[in-house]
Design an enzyme around this catalytic site. Structure first.
Site, PDB file in Angstrom:
ATOM      1  N   LYS A  16      -1.054  85.311  65.822  1.00  0.00           N
ATOM      2  CA  LYS A  16      -0.627  84.963  64.457  1.00  0.00           C
ATOM      3  C   LYS A  16       0.682  85.662  64.117  1.00  0.00           C
ATOM      4  CE  LYS A  16      -4.532  86.666  63.033  1.00  0.00           C
ATOM      5  NZ  LYS A  16      -5.202  86.857  64.334  1.00  0.00           N
ATOM      6  N   GLN A 223      -7.432  88.526  61.498  1.00  0.00           N
ATOM      7  CA  GLN A 223      -8.684  88.165  62.175  1.00  0.00           C
ATOM      8  C   GLN A 223      -8.694  86.656  62.494  1.00  0.00           C
ATOM      9  OE1 GLN A 223      -9.108  90.395  59.134  1.00  0.00           O
ATOM     10  NE2 GLN A 223      -8.616  91.850  60.723  1.00  0.00           N
TER      11      GLN A 223
END
Ligand code: GDP
Ligand code: IMO
Ligand code: MG
Length: 406
Positions: A16, A223
């Site tokens: 990410k 996450q």
């Protein structure tokens, strides 16, 4: 409407950080919306590696304002260390802003996280021991302390004193641990309250203003979807909402403002910590992926468990997040593994796989989807067919430039 959410589609560490950094070149705001320093987001900039834990990757883009949204749990000691580390690398953090409603991870939270993991004995959760669970538990119990308390010394002292009564009773009676003295904590936290006071803001007010004036906002997830406290594989989850809806909860920006929702997925699957992992490879292929991909945790250094791509899981993730597109990362890591497999169904006897042709070529220099080997192009097409989501970004290396936009 120019809000883009970057959300982890698997069990975290999907890259990410790299994708946010790639997209941030024309962003006005980069906002972390959840989790805490359990996250580790890596960005490579001119041969320098940055590992972000609480701070959004947007800090590397001086034209953007980096915001730690209200849904993030902030460990002020750790945040100060993180900022000192990036400052030593020449990165200015004066345009970082922190949500006044962010819950504080305090010393007793990290202690209790660690003590509770040992108390679980032979069946731990495999947490990062950063105090995440105990902090969000206090938030839900309405006994947590927030950034707005930290920056107000009288209020901080009063609320901490009250909280310590309870925490010291727990430390003593449940864990047989020595109590923590109020003054020893104030010595540490009061200077941090002074340090962060002028950077603490009302996040929804600021971001709504930005949305109204047409600013470009990237919401940086931490996450991954399968670690969501409600929609992940409970109890082997984290304590926050990594899913795209968490971007609304963690910033106060309503769902109708979200435009692009980019799910980030590795071309295979990894997981750190305990819990079920249907497509895990406990053989030499799993080791090969770990070696070729250097799959070791950014935050804890733990070896990541590796396995085949799980397409039904990605489809679930696409739906839960209402993904508008997918970014497939680390495609380069699969070079040389032939045949490849991908799970297409979870049957009563375990995962059902299809076998796919692999490729040998090094992908890191490739900059267009058409220039990828045929087998790699087919691999991406199968992901699109099975999830119903177009792949708009393909990452073939950790550097910003090692990216294909399609
Ligand atoms: P995050 O938590 O989702 O931001 O991901 P991490 O930073 O924990 O882990 C991703 C790792 O993959 C980092 O070490 C990145 O530098 C690296 N990385 C990112 N994209 C690629 C890629 O396309 N290929 C390879 N080989 N590594 C990548
Ligand atoms: P990024 O943002 C991968 C995992 C832990 C553990 C579980 C609960 O870098 O993708 P916690 O400390 O949150 O109570 O641990 O969640 N976990 C992550 N795994 N990447 C992360 O973040 C993670 N954050 C938490 O390993 O299994
Ligand atoms: Mg990570």
């Amino acid at each position: 409407m120019a809000v883009t959410v970057v959300v982890g589609a698997q069990w975290g560490d999907e890259a990410k950080g790299k994708i946010v950094d790639f997209l941030a070149s024309d962003a006005d705001y980069v906002v972390r919306y959840g989790g805490g320093n359990n996250a580790g987001h890596t960005v490579w900039l001119k041969d320098q590696e940055f590992k972000f834990h609480t701070v959004p990757c947007g800090l590397l883009h001086p034209h953007a304002t980096a915001v730690i949204g209200d849904g993030v749990a902030v460990d002020p000691i750790n945040l100060a260390q993180e900022l000192d580390i990036v400052a030593a690398k020449g990165i200015d953090s004066s345009n970082l802003r922190i949500g006044s409603r962010c819950h504080l991870i305090l010393r007793y939270h990290t202690m209790i996280d660690e003590l509770e993991e040992s108390r679980r004995g032979s069946s731990p959760l495999g947490t990062t021991k950063r105090g995440i669970g105990p902090t969000y538990a206090d938030k839900a119990a309405r006994s947590g302390l927030r950034m707005e308390d930290l920056v107000d010394p009288l209020r901080f002292r009063a609320r901490l004193e009250k909280s310590l009564e309870q925490k010291n009773a727990i430390l003593k009676h449940l864990y047989g641990h020595a109590p923590i003295a109020l003054e020893s904590m104030l010595d540490i936290y009061e200077p941090l309250g002074r340090r962060f006071r002028d950077q603490t803001i009302d996040v929804p007010a600021r971001l709504l203003d930005a949305v109204r004036s047409g600013k470009r906002i990237i919401m940086e997830g931490a996450q991954g979807t399968l670690l969501d406290i409600d929609y992940g594989a409970y109890p082997f989850v984290t304590s926050s909402h990594p899913i795209a809806a968490g971007a609304c909860l963690g910033t106060g920006i309503g769902p109708r403002h979200l435009k692009r929702i980019i799910g980030v997925a590795k071309a295979y699957t990894t997981r750190v910590g305990e819990g079920p992992f249907a497509t895990e490879l406990k053989d030499s292929t799993g080791e090969r992926i770990r070696d070729q991909g250097q799959e070791y945790g950014t935050t804890t250094g733990r070896p990541r468990r590796c396995g085949w791509l799980d397409l039904p899981m990605l489809k679930y993730s696409a739906e839960i997040n209402t993904m508008t597109e997918l970014a497939i990362t680390r495609l380069d890591v699969l070079s040389g593994i032939d045949p490849l497999k991908a799970c297409i169904e979870h049957g009563s006897n375990g995962p059902v796989y299809i076998e796919l042709e692999g490729w040998k070529d090094d992908l890191r220099g490739i900059r267009s989807r058409e220039a990828l080997p045929d087998a790699a192009q087919r691999y991406l097409s199968i992901i699109e067919e099975r999830t119903g989501v177009p792949v708009s970004i393909v990452s073939v290396g950790p550097e910003r430039s090692e990216t294909i936009v399609s």
